[in-house]
Scaffold this active site. Sequence first.
Site, mmCIF file in Angstrom:
data_model
loop_
_atom_site.group_PDB
_atom_site.id
_atom_site.type_symbol
_atom_site.label_atom_id
_atom_site.label_comp_id
_atom_site.label_asym_id
_atom_site.label_seq_id
_atom_site.Cartn_x
_atom_site.Cartn_y
_atom_site.Cartn_z
ATOM 1 N N CYS A 77 0.860 -1.190 0.000
ATOM 2 C CA CYS A 77 0.000 0.000 0.000
ATOM 3 C C CYS A 77 0.894 1.238 0.000
ATOM 4 C CB CYS A 77 -0.889 0.019 1.236
ATOM 5 S SG CYS A 77 -1.844 -1.478 1.512
ATOM 6 N N CYS A 80 2.419 2.962 -3.226
ATOM 7 C CA CYS A 80 1.699 4.024 -3.952
ATOM 8 C C CYS A 80 1.327 5.175 -3.027
ATOM 9 C CB CYS A 80 0.425 3.472 -4.571
ATOM 10 S SG CYS A 80 0.718 2.353 -5.954
ATOM 11 N N CYS A 133 -34.809 0.938 12.748
ATOM 12 C CA CYS A 133 -33.644 1.496 13.440
ATOM 13 C C CYS A 133 -34.048 2.721 14.254
ATOM 14 C CB CYS A 133 -32.568 1.914 12.436
ATOM 15 S SG CYS A 133 -32.143 0.659 11.209
ATOM 16 N N CYS A 168 -35.334 2.673 18.088
ATOM 17 C CA CYS A 168 -34.364 2.672 19.191
ATOM 18 C C CYS A 168 -33.493 3.922 19.143
ATOM 19 C CB CYS A 168 -33.446 1.448 19.105
ATOM 20 S SG CYS A 168 -34.187 -0.060 19.742
ATOM 21 N N HIS A 169 -32.929 4.192 17.973
ATOM 22 C CA HIS A 169 -31.787 5.109 17.921
ATOM 23 C C HIS A 169 -32.151 6.581 17.710
ATOM 24 C CE1 HIS A 169 -29.112 1.746 18.341
ATOM 25 N NE2 HIS A 169 -29.742 1.120 17.375
ATOM 26 N N CYS A 193 -27.723 -5.934 14.807
ATOM 27 C CA CYS A 193 -28.970 -5.191 15.022
ATOM 28 C C CYS A 193 -30.123 -5.843 14.264
ATOM 29 C CB CYS A 193 -28.810 -3.747 14.548
ATOM 30 S SG CYS A 193 -28.505 -2.576 15.887
#
Lengths: 164, 107, 246
Positions: free
Chosen positions: C61, C64, C162, C165-166, C207
Site C-alpha cells: 500500500c 503508492c 432502526c 431505538c436510535h 442489530c
Amino acid sequence: MKIRQPYPARRSVLKSIAGGLLLPAASPVLAQIPTVRPPLEQLVPVMKQITNGAPVRESRVKLDIPHLAENGHLVPLTVTVESPMTAADYVSTLYLLSEKNPRPIIAKISLSPEAGRAALTTRIRLAGAQHVVALAQMSDGSFWAASADVIVTETACLDASDIT
Amino acid sequence: MSVARLLVPPRAKRGELVEIRIAIQHPMETGFRMDNMGKVIPKNTVSNLVCRYNGTEVFRAEMGSGIAANPYLQFYIVARESGAVEFSWIDDRGEKGSASAVITVTA
Amino acid sequence: MTASALAAEPKRPEPLKSGIDFSGAEVRALQQDDFSSPAMLWITRGEKLWNEPAGKSEKSCAGCHQDARASMKGVSAKYPKVDPGTARLTNIEGRINQCRERNQQTAPLRYESDELLALTAYVGMQSRGVPVNVVIDPQNQRNFRRGADIFYTRMGQMNLACTHCHDRNFGRKLLNDTISQGHGNPYPVYRLEWQTMGSLHRRLRACFFGVRAELPPAGSQDLLDLELFLAWRSQGLIVETPGVRK
C-alpha cells in the site's frame, strides 16, 4: 431470635476451612442486594490445595476490580501486595481465583524480588456475578488474600448473527 | 500471524521502578465454545508467558480460560543494568511467540 | 425508492452524541488508552500490512500511498463514496479490496478477516479526530434514499425500525444497556461481546438479528446504503476509529 441464613456466613466458612481469611465487609449498597449466589465456600477446596492447609490472612493484598462489570468477557483488575520485594522478603506467587468460572484458577503469576513492586494489572473473564480472590504467597511461605464482590451484567443486544 | 505490543520505557535511572506492559493478540479459547456446526472449539490459551531481564526470569504468568481474549499484563521491574527485556510465550497448540525491547539504564 | 415513500423525512438526532458518551467508565478508559486498548493490536497489524508487498505487483500500500499518516488523513471521514470507475458506492473495506485486485493484483481479503479489519482500522485511525463529512450529491442520492428507507422501515419479528431505538429512545435503558444513537464513527471497533475487532457491517447485522429480521450479508448493497445514510446522519461527529464498545 436467630435469623436463618440460606448459606453459612462466608466469614465462618473461610475461617474454619482456610484458617481465618476475614473478608472485608461488603459495601452498603451491595449489602442490600439479597445474595442468591453460592457462598465463597466453593473456592475453599482450591485454596486448600494451594495453601496446603496453611492459614490465609486478610490484609496486605489489595484487589481493585469494578463492583459492576459491564461485560463478563473483559473485566479489568489490579492486584497490589504490600511487600518490600527484597531477596529476603518478597511475593513469590500471586493467584487469581474465581468462585464461579468453570476453572477456578484464572492465573498463577510468579514474581521475583526484581519486580520491585508486587503489582499486576490484567483483564479477566467472569462467568456471572461472583467473588474474585487474589491470593498471595510470600517468600516465607505465608498466605495473604483479598476478595471482591463483582456483579456482571448481561447484554441486551446479544449478537448471534454468526458472521465468522 | 500473531501480533504483540510491548511497552518498556527506553530509558531509566538505576534503581528506578519501571512499568512494563504487554498485549498479545490471541483468542484465549475457553474450550467451552462451539463452532457453527456445534463442534466444540478446543481450549487454546497462552498457557505460559515468561519475561526475562538480561537473561534472568523476573516474571512468569500461567494463564487459563479465565484470562480475557487478547491478554494484557502490566507489572513492574527495577532498572538495574542496561539490557533487554524479553518475553516469550506458548499456547496450548504449541504456537510460540516472542517480543523484546531494550532499556538503557543511566546512573 | 422515492422520497415520498419514506416513513419519515431523514433527520439527525439532537443533540448529536457519539456512542462513547453512552458507554461506561471501563469502555471509555479502554478506548482512551492508545497502548492498552485491545483495538490497537489490529492497528499494529494494519501498519505492518500497509508496508508489506502483496500480489503479482509486489507493491505494498505504501508503495503508492506512502506514509498513511499523511496520505490517509481525513480519508475515511468522507466514506462511503461512489467510485468513479465503477459508479458504485464503496466503503473503506471495498476500497482496500479494489486496490488489492486492481493494483496489487491479488485476491481480495475476506470481509471480517483479521487482515481486512486491521487495514480498515489502520486507514480509519488516520482520520481520528476529523469530523465525519459525507456529501449527498446526484451520484449517491439513490444510495442515500435506500439507506434512509432501511433506517425508517419496520422489519423483523419485532417489527421495529432502526429509528425506534436510535432516534426515539437513545439514552434510555434496554436491560442494562444504554441505547445509543447508532453512529458508525468509531468503526471498526473492538467489542467486548465479540472479544475481537469487528466491522460496522457486523454490528449492523447484529442489530438486524436483534429485531429478528433477515440478515443482509456483510458488504451487501443494503448495508453499504445504510452505511452512507448513517454517515450522513452522524455528520460532524468526530471519527473515533479504532473504537471500543461493550
